[in-house]
Design a protein around this motif. Structure first.
Motif, PDB file in Angstrom:
ATOM      1  N   MET A   1       0.843  -1.174   0.000  1.00  0.00           N
ATOM      2  CA  MET A   1       0.000   0.000   0.000  1.00  0.00           C
ATOM      3  C   MET A   1       0.890   1.239   0.000  1.00  0.00           C
ATOM      4  SD  MET A   1      -2.818   1.226   2.804  1.00  0.00           S
ATOM      5  CE  MET A   1      -3.974  -0.074   2.434  1.00  0.00           C
ATOM      6  N   THR A   2       0.490   2.237  -0.751  1.00  0.00           N
ATOM      7  CA  THR A   2       1.275   3.465  -0.838  1.00  0.00           C
ATOM      8  C   THR A   2       0.399   4.668  -0.533  1.00  0.00           C
ATOM      9  OG1 THR A   2       2.885   4.646  -2.193  1.00  0.00           O
ATOM     10  CG2 THR A   2       0.948   3.775  -3.340  1.00  0.00           C
ATOM     11  N   ILE A   3       0.902   5.820  -0.871  1.00  0.00           N
ATOM     12  CA  ILE A   3       0.169   7.054  -0.626  1.00  0.00           C
ATOM     13  C   ILE A   3      -0.040   7.794  -1.937  1.00  0.00           C
ATOM     14  CG2 ILE A   3       0.997   7.383   1.725  1.00  0.00           C
ATOM     15  CD1 ILE A   3       2.999   9.489   0.485  1.00  0.00           C
ATOM     16  N   ASP A   4      -0.989   8.699  -1.932  1.00  0.00           N
ATOM     17  CA  ASP A   4      -1.148   9.713  -2.968  1.00  0.00           C
ATOM     18  C   ASP A   4      -0.954  11.039  -2.278  1.00  0.00           C
ATOM     19  OD1 ASP A   4      -1.850   8.428  -5.525  1.00  0.00           O
ATOM     20  OD2 ASP A   4      -3.500   7.596  -4.354  1.00  0.00           O
ATOM     21  N   TRP A   5      -0.520  12.042  -3.033  1.00  0.00           N
ATOM     22  CA  TRP A   5      -0.281  13.350  -2.438  1.00  0.00           C
ATOM     23  C   TRP A   5      -0.679  14.451  -3.394  1.00  0.00           C
ATOM     24  CZ3 TRP A   5       3.108  16.428  -5.101  1.00  0.00           C
ATOM     25  CH2 TRP A   5       4.054  15.804  -5.918  1.00  0.00           C
TER      26      TRP A   5
END
Length: 148
Positions: A1-5
């Protein structure tokens, strides 16, 4: 799982909004977002965690590292809307990291005593996974990023 910014600059203040989970898999991407903020702004950076579902110890250390990177450039890092578990970034030997209850409080803290200049341009960059809140973004010339 990663992030969006999403990184927005307005009124001399940068706001780096982060969505997802800031865990070991996302630390590198978060570091890239901080690098983006370093090259595209000059004032303080508020890291808005409203859309963050959680963070690990590595994610918290990434925030502390970001505070150090920004301080080396003469800029400050502040947090808005820490995750619901109430955990904070470790104090360590880095610069202090002020915490605001939410994004509105962080923005209000920077507006007090300062009059917004008329006609100041607002710029925004975001990962392509960031929820759209307006017309489709224009391409920014870099894979996975949009400049609105």
């Amino acid at each position: 799982m990663t992030i969006d910014w999403r990184y927005t600059v307005h009124d001399g203040l940068g706001v780096l909004s982060v969505a997802g989970h800031l865990g070991p898999e996302a630390v590198r991407r978060f570091g890239g977002a901080v690098g983006w903020a370093l090259t595209r702004g000059t004032g303080p950076v508020v890291v808005d965690l409203t859309e963050l579902r959680g963070w690990s110890a590595e994610g918290q250390l990434a925030i502390a590292d970001a505070a150090r990177r920004l301080a080396e450039a003469g800029r400050a890092l502040e947090l808005a809307a820490i995750p619901a578990d109430g955990s904070l970034v470790p104090a360590g030997d880095g610069p202090p990291v002020p915490v605001h209850v939410d994004r509105a409080a962080a923005l209000a803290a920077h507006r007090s005593g300062r009059r917004a200049e008329r006609g100041e341009e607002r710029q925004e960059w975001r990962t392509t996974g960031w929820p759209a809140d307006g017309p489709a973004p224009r391409a920014a010339g870099q894979a996975g990023l949009s400049n609105c």
